[in-house]
Every structure is written in C-alpha cells, then in structure tokens.
Design an enzyme around this catalytic site. Sequence first.
Site, mmCIF file in Angstrom:
data_model
loop_
_atom_site.group_PDB
_atom_site.id
_atom_site.type_symbol
_atom_site.label_atom_id
_atom_site.label_comp_id
_atom_site.label_asym_id
_atom_site.label_seq_id
_atom_site.Cartn_x
_atom_site.Cartn_y
_atom_site.Cartn_z
ATOM 1 N N ASP A 1 45.853 30.566 63.896
ATOM 2 C CA ASP A 1 45.942 29.509 62.885
ATOM 3 C C ASP A 1 44.530 29.194 62.414
ATOM 4 O O ASP A 1 43.661 28.853 63.225
ATOM 5 C CB ASP A 1 46.580 28.251 63.465
ATOM 6 C CG ASP A 1 48.066 28.418 63.737
ATOM 7 O OD1 ASP A 1 48.683 29.317 63.139
ATOM 8 O OD2 ASP A 1 48.612 27.655 64.557
ATOM 9 N N ASP B 1 59.447 27.106 59.349
ATOM 10 C CA ASP B 1 59.077 26.060 60.302
ATOM 11 C C ASP B 1 60.296 25.176 60.500
ATOM 12 O O ASP B 1 60.736 24.486 59.567
ATOM 13 C CB ASP B 1 57.898 25.237 59.783
ATOM 14 C CG ASP B 1 56.619 26.057 59.685
ATOM 15 O OD1 ASP B 1 56.499 27.057 60.426
ATOM 16 O OD2 ASP B 1 55.736 25.709 58.880
#
Length: 256
Positions: free
Chosen positions: A11, A130
């Site tokens: 990330d 997500d």
Amino acid sequence: MVALRLIPCLDVANGRVVKGVNFVNLRDSGDPVELACRYSDEGADELVFLDIRASVENRNTLVNLVSRTAKSVKIPFTVGGGIDSVSSINDLLRAGADKVSLNSSAVINPDLISESSREFGNQCIVIAIDARRKVDKVGEWEVYVKGGRENTGIDVLSWAKKVEELGAGEILLTSMDGDGTQNGYDLHLTESVANIVDIPVIASGGAGSLEDIYDVFKEGRASAALLASLLHDKKLTLKEIKTFLLEKKLPIRPYE
C-alpha cells in the site's frame, strides 16, 4: 492443477509503503521498490501496488513507480489506485505493469471494465472490491470505495458477479473488517465470492499466521492470498509460508 499464489501487497501513500488497521492509523513500512525487490528475491509469486491516496485525492497512480519497479523485479505485478480511463491503463501497462486494479472507477463507470478488457485482454484487468459486513446481517457485505471511506450500498456478491460478466480477469477481495488485524481472513466472505464466480479470487485482509493462509486456500477457496502486515512486520517469511503450505500438500510454487 493451477498453482496457488502468494502475493505481497504494498500500500503506497506519498511514495512510501504504509500499513494500518481497518484502513486507518497508517504507519511507514519502507520504500516500495526496495520492498518489491526483497519480496521478489524471497520467492513472491506476484506483487500488488495500491496507491491508497490516489482515489481520494483524484490523481493518477505514479507511472514512475511502475517504471522503476519493472526495471528491478522479474515477477508479475499489479498496480492500482486512481486509474479511471483506458488511456491511464495504457500508460501503466506500457510503463511495465502486468495488470491494473480498478476499484472506485469501476463502480462509478462499469463500462470501463468492458472497455479495458476488450482493449488489453481480461488477464490484465483486476477488479478490487473493498467489502465490509453489514451490521446485524450475517452473510451480507457492502462495497466501499474512495479508499474505504464511502459506502456505496452495493451488495458485494452481486457486484462480484457483475464485474465477471463485464470482463474482469480477477477479483481482489479485501475484508475491511479484517484489514491489518492479523486475526485471519474472512473465510465466509472469500468462499461466498469464490463460489459464484469462475475467475480467480485473491483474498486480502487479516493474514496473521500460517494457519490463516492455509485456511483461506482450503476453506475460502481463494486462488491467491494477499500478504501485507505479517511480511512487513517480519512476523513470517515467504520461505516459511511456502514450506508450510507444501508440507500441507497444497499446489504452491516451491521456494527457490
């Protein structure tokens, strides 16, 4: 039998690898290209870079990061974050990415999935979902966008099926409830999605032990496991994970 994959996830925010818990409280974990090289050398099957600020700040994922990575690693890698057009996808693939991951932009403009799949082939198109559990609703999850900040109200299972029909080649499925907790993958979520689509499902969110990774393959029916915190924190190595899974007779590429 197709080999199951172990995929470190990097990330990225402001050019650095970060990691948090449940998408918040981010901490610095290092330089993305340096970590990519390390994981490649340690036996990763693929890599994923997600620019977690790009969608929020409405800016494109840095082509520079892709170019630097492509010159440094030999394994396939996916890049995602703020990619909202066929031209952006083209730029990233030309810079050296093997696949692109679409999230918020695919929800806003589902036609982007079919357009990009036709242009580049569905093997290049990963749809990131997500997912967060609905309160007091067992077996129901909703799709979140904008780095996990915005609830779309879209049912995860319906969306997974739709993106497959539109031409997605893979689904990157993140449990927001498990993200960064190291308490185990959401097996119910992963299996539910894997059971209704015929494309590979990459499980993400919650890996904390060897058993967690084994379970997401065996019980969750994932085709790949995304790994972040437990690698960044050096709780486990890829060699240890592969050795364990091979001992369990799972079809994993041996550590070399």
